[in-house]
Design an enzyme around this catalytic site. Sequence first.
Site, PDB file in Angstrom:
ATOM      1  N   ASP A  29       0.847  -1.196   0.000  1.00 51.19           N
ATOM      2  CA  ASP A  29       0.000   0.000   0.000  1.00 51.19           C
ATOM      3  C   ASP A  29       0.884   1.248   0.000  1.00 51.19           C
ATOM      4  O   ASP A  29       1.921   1.297   0.671  1.00 51.19           O
ATOM      5  CB  ASP A  29      -0.921  -0.015   1.226  1.00 51.19           C
ATOM      6  N   ASN A  86     -12.979  -3.112   2.397  1.00 46.51           N
ATOM      7  CA  ASN A  86     -13.929  -2.012   2.448  1.00 46.51           C
ATOM      8  C   ASN A  86     -14.817  -2.107   1.215  1.00 46.51           C
ATOM      9  O   ASN A  86     -14.312  -2.183   0.093  1.00 46.51           O
ATOM     10  CB  ASN A  86     -13.192  -0.669   2.480  1.00 46.51           C
ATOM     11  N   GLY A  92     -16.335   2.716   3.314  1.00 43.63           N
ATOM     12  CA  GLY A  92     -15.105   3.507   3.213  1.00 43.63           C
ATOM     13  C   GLY A  92     -14.220   3.119   2.045  1.00 43.63           C
ATOM     14  O   GLY A  92     -13.020   3.396   2.042  1.00 43.63           O
ATOM     15  N   HIS A  99     -10.531  -5.062  -3.470  1.00 42.95           N
ATOM     16  CA  HIS A  99      -9.197  -5.352  -2.935  1.00 42.95           C
ATOM     17  C   HIS A  99      -9.297  -5.743  -1.475  1.00 42.95           C
ATOM     18  O   HIS A  99     -10.226  -5.351  -0.768  1.00 42.95           O
ATOM     19  CB  HIS A  99      -8.274  -4.141  -3.101  1.00 42.95           C
ATOM     20  N   HIS A 101      -7.047  -5.646   2.041  1.00 43.27           N
ATOM     21  CA  HIS A 101      -5.871  -5.139   2.752  1.00 43.27           C
ATOM     22  C   HIS A 101      -5.375  -6.244   3.681  1.00 43.27           C
ATOM     23  O   HIS A 101      -6.180  -6.947   4.300  1.00 43.27           O
ATOM     24  CB  HIS A 101      -6.238  -3.962   3.660  1.00 43.27           C
TER      25      HIS A 101
HETATM   26  P1  5GP Z   1      -9.770   1.579   0.266  1.00 49.06           P
HETATM   27  O1  5GP Z   1      -9.922   2.798   1.130  1.00 49.06           O
HETATM   28  O2  5GP Z   1     -10.429   1.755  -1.077  1.00 49.06           O
HETATM   29  O3  5GP Z   1     -10.162   0.312   0.953  1.00 49.06           O
HETATM   30  O4  5GP Z   1      -8.228   1.431   0.061  1.00 49.06           O
HETATM   31  C1  5GP Z   1      -7.521   1.916  -1.030  1.00 49.06           C
HETATM   32  C2  5GP Z   1      -6.065   1.791  -0.672  1.00 49.06           C
HETATM   33  O5  5GP Z   1      -5.317   1.915  -1.856  1.00 49.06           O
HETATM   34  C3  5GP Z   1      -5.553   2.863   0.298  1.00 49.06           C
HETATM   35  O6  5GP Z   1      -5.004   2.228   1.444  1.00 49.06           O
HETATM   36  C4  5GP Z   1      -4.499   3.606  -0.516  1.00 49.06           C
HETATM   37  O7  5GP Z   1      -3.380   3.985   0.267  1.00 49.06           O
HETATM   38  C5  5GP Z   1      -4.131   2.616  -1.593  1.00 49.06           C
HETATM   39  N1  5GP Z   1      -3.739   3.227  -2.854  1.00 49.06           N
HETATM   40  C6  5GP Z   1      -4.424   4.176  -3.556  1.00 49.06           C
HETATM   41  N2  5GP Z   1      -3.776   4.476  -4.687  1.00 49.06           N
HETATM   42  C7  5GP Z   1      -2.660   3.704  -4.715  1.00 49.06           C
HETATM   43  C8  5GP Z   1      -1.578   3.568  -5.640  1.00 49.06           C
HETATM   44  O8  5GP Z   1      -1.511   4.225  -6.688  1.00 49.06           O
HETATM   45  N3  5GP Z   1      -0.594   2.667  -5.324  1.00 49.06           N
HETATM   46  C9  5GP Z   1      -0.644   1.924  -4.171  1.00 49.06           C
HETATM   47  N4  5GP Z   1       0.369   1.069  -3.971  1.00 49.06           N
HETATM   48  N5  5GP Z   1      -1.649   2.020  -3.304  1.00 49.06           N
HETATM   49  C10 5GP Z   1      -2.638   2.900  -3.553  1.00 49.06           C
END
Ligand code: 5GP
Length: 113
Positions: A29, A86, A92, A99, A101
């Site tokens: 991340d 999420n 969120g 995806h 985490h």
């Molecule tokens: P969400 O909030 O949608 O569950 O999580 C999205 C995650 O993707 C966040 O933790 C954010 O830091 C990560 N993220 C967003 N854009 C990028 C990117 O361009 N590269 C990487 N490696 N992570 C990303």
Amino acid sequence: MDCVFCKIADGEIPSDVIYEDQKVIAFNDLDPQAPIHFLVIPKKHIESLAKLDEEDKDIVSHIFMVIKKITENLNVAEDGYRIVNNTGEDGGQTVKHMHFHVLAKRSLQWPPG
Ligand code: 5GP
Ligand code: ZN
């Protein structure tokens, strides 16, 4: 399609890839919330768990087996880790490509406080 995770899966946007096979890719991340924080995504664009079709359901068990393998390789299987998904606005979800985490190497409080 303007999807950042599709671009990461295509290699169009660079990322720190830690695992890849025909169906999924895992990468660190960008904004880690724990010493180990990576994401596992299907290469196929699936918007969220709420939009998962019956025909794609096997990808979820595959992702979980990949998480098992990666965490064993990172030596965190014993101490443990947290898997977070999420889904949608109230969940969120900021990136609209399903995806999971994985967070490890920090004792995580639940519920978060
Ligand atoms: P969400 O909030 O949608 O569950 O999580 C999205 C995650 O993707 C966040 O933790 C954010 O830091 C990560 N993220 C967003 N854009 C990028 C990117 O361009 N590269 C990487 N490696 N992570 C990303
Ligand atoms: Zn996508």
